[in-house]
Design a protein around this motif. Structure first.
Motif, PDB file in Angstrom:
ATOM      1  N   LYS A   1      47.528  51.110  22.238  1.00 56.93           N
ATOM      2  CA  LYS A   1      46.826  49.950  22.801  1.00 56.93           C
ATOM      3  C   LYS A   1      45.757  49.452  21.824  1.00 56.93           C
ATOM      4  N   LYS A   2      45.012  50.369  21.265  1.00 58.25           N
ATOM      5  CA  LYS A   2      43.942  49.974  20.334  1.00 58.25           C
ATOM      6  C   LYS A   2      44.513  49.339  19.073  1.00 58.25           C
TER       7      LYS A   2
ATOM      8  N   GLN B   1      45.683  45.810  19.889  1.00 57.43           N
ATOM      9  CA  GLN B   1      44.495  44.945  19.991  1.00 57.43           C
ATOM     10  C   GLN B   1      43.943  44.613  18.598  1.00 57.43           C
TER      11      GLN B   1
ATOM     12  N   ARG C   1      46.158  42.061  16.850  1.00 59.78           N
ATOM     13  CA  ARG C   1      45.961  40.742  17.449  1.00 59.78           C
ATOM     14  C   ARG C   1      44.607  40.149  17.031  1.00 59.78           C
ATOM     15  N   ALA C   2      43.576  40.989  17.063  1.00 60.40           N
ATOM     16  CA  ALA C   2      42.236  40.506  16.689  1.00 60.40           C
ATOM     17  C   ALA C   2      42.209  40.064  15.224  1.00 60.40           C
TER      18      ALA C   2
ATOM     19  N   GLU D   1      49.420  46.041  25.812  1.00 60.46           N
ATOM     20  CA  GLU D   1      49.197  44.611  25.523  1.00 60.46           C
ATOM     21  C   GLU D   1      50.098  44.097  24.406  1.00 60.46           C
TER      22      GLU D   1
END
Ligand code: AMP
Length: 463
Positions: A360-361, A364, A367-368, A414
């Motif tokens: 998950k991290k 993220q 995406r960031a 995500e």
């Protein structure tokens, strides 16, 4: 909770400076265990042991190595699950008993060690640590056989589960693998010396040539008479651990006689065939996803690039047993390459999802860094079951795939899409049709080839 060890073992006999070769071998096997390391060597005065907590480089100083001077040695790198990181559980274990000095190091996990330990304690035996490996030494020492070789055969006939063992004694070295051969153990040759290692990357470092595997159920004795072999129990179908190829072993090793790198590439190719998606870039989660990502890129025709850069001075995030250290580890360990990821549809390839928190991290993070879409591809099937044979997996309740569907996991991490390698594709990637060898797939299927017995209860999970 009993100990579960993911470990590396190395041994060499007869060889001048055996202790220094062993030190090098352990360096190559550092990825198999970063909590403790140890070497026991045979010198003119008998066996000498040094072990301690930490990396190989931390445990052995020049001065310590000088004290280990010898012509035969065994060594170990150790990783344990939570609660197991105690100095007393470092290997090798050394006893002075019926057969003189005997030292042992072990990779794997016994499934019946608690029952054996209780029996031994009732019979008056005392232990110095909670390690299941010490139980084997106790059984050897109490065996009825007149010689050590016979005592080892007798002891091993009582233990169940996974073990790749090296035993050093005054007259030689014994290597043994459990009847299913869960954990790897290879034999190499260096001049006159016999070399043993969990993975062949250790042979490469010391300059030994790979000869063959210690076969499942085989006991190999190396002493002044040369090398001889015997089978500990009746012939059974070997079922080595598939997760060694998926994640645990180094890609430049031969494990169970097969190239880990080539197997991972094949996994990636299968993954691309089944879970292709329109995208701009294939990015591995380093280092565990690199070779599967190369296979995925090859098969899909998409460009491959290192969109995540790894800080090599941080251990494997998972290898630290504390949750707080683990979650901190992701940021410390990986940094996104923004210029590569910006506005891209990214296929992110990793080998497995365990709890889902790291994945998950990472999603993220990608995406960031500007990625437009993140498609997660995993080069193994959903990890739905705990391992009781030496790979540290958490209890079933903590395995995200034991509780959630693939669609739910995709939402949790995500990712825009999530695709796992199908079990049949994994089998095709790893099995060798010529030799007809099987593998243990218990972490993906819950089919346990050796009854985990009490371990299952203590891990509070059921298939
Ligand atoms: P998570 O998303 O938290 O489930 O973590 C997944 C990551 O853990 C992947 O990058 C795997 O390579 C890694 N991993 C899987 N199994 C193990 C294991 N037994 N020990 C250490 N790391 C593991």
């Amino acid at each position: 909770m009993p100990f579960r060890d993911e470990c590396g073992v190395f041994g060499i006999i007869p060889q001048a400076e055996a202790h220094r070769h062993t030190y090098l071998g352990l360096y190559a096997l550092q990825h198999r265990g970063q909590e403790a390391a140890g070497i026991c060597s045979r010198g003119p005065e008998g066996l000498t042991l040094h072990k301690g907590q930490g990396y190989v480089a931390d445990v052995f100083t020049q001065e310590v190595l000088d004290r280990l001077e010898g012509d035969a040695a065994i060594g170990h790198t150790r990783y344990s699950t939570t609660g197991g990181n105690v100095a007393s559980a470092a290997h090798p274990f050394l006893i002075h008993g019926r057969f003189g000095q005997v030292a042992l190091c072990h990779n794997g996990n016994l499934t019946n060690s608690e029952a054996l330990r209780q029996r031994l304690i009732e019979a008056g035996h005392t232990f110095t640590s909670p390690s299941d490996s010490e139980v084997i030494l106790a059984l050897v020492n109490r065996a009825e056989a007149a010689d050590l070789e016979g005592a080892v055969v007798e002891a091993l006939s009582q233990v169940e589960g996974a073990y790749s063992l090296l035993i050093l004694f005054e007259k030689g070295l014994i290597a043994a693998r459990d009847p299913l051969g869960f954990r790897p153990l290879a034999i190499g040759r260096m001049g006159e010396a016999w070399v043993f290692a969990s993975e062949t990357c250790a042979f490469d470092l010391v300059g030994a040539e790979y000869l063959r595997e210690v076969e499942a159920g085989e006991i190999v004795v190396a002493d002044a008479a040369g090398l001889r072999s015997r089978q500990s129990r009746g012939q059974v179908q070997a079922l080595p651990c598939v997760f060694e190829h998926v994640y645990f072993s180094r890609p430049d090793s031969l494990v169970f006689g097969r190239s880990v790198m080539a197997t991972r590439r094949a996994m990636g190719r299968f993954l691309a065939r089944r879970h292709g998606v329109p995208a701009d870039l294939v990015v591995p989660v380093p280092d565990s996803g690199v070779h599967a990502a190369l296979g995925y890129a090859e098969e899909s025709g998409l460009p491959f690039d290192f969109g995540l850069i790894r800080n090599h001075y941080v251990g494997r995030t998972f290898i630290e047993p504390k949750q707080s250290i683990r979650s901190f580890g992701v940021k410390v360990k990986l940094n996104p390459a923004r210029e590569l990821l910006r506005d891209k549809r990214v296929v992110l390839v990793d080998d497995s999802i365990v709890r889902g928190t790291t994945s998950k991290k990472i999603v993220q993070m990608v995406r960031a860094a500007g990625a437009r879409e993140v498609h997660m591809r995993i080069s193994s099937p959903p990890t739905t079951h705990s391992c009781f044979y030496g790979i540290d997996t958490p209890t079933r309740e903590q395995l995200i795939a034991a509780r959630q569907s693939v669609a739910e996991i995709a939402r949790f991490i995500e990712a825009d899409t999530l695709g796992y390698l199908a079990l049949e594709d994994l089998e095709q990637a790893v099995e060798d049709p010529l030799h007809g060898r099987g593998f243990c797939y218990a972490c993906f299927t819950g089919v346990y080839p050796v009854d985990p017995g009490g371990l299952r209860a203590s891990a509070s999970c059921g298939p």
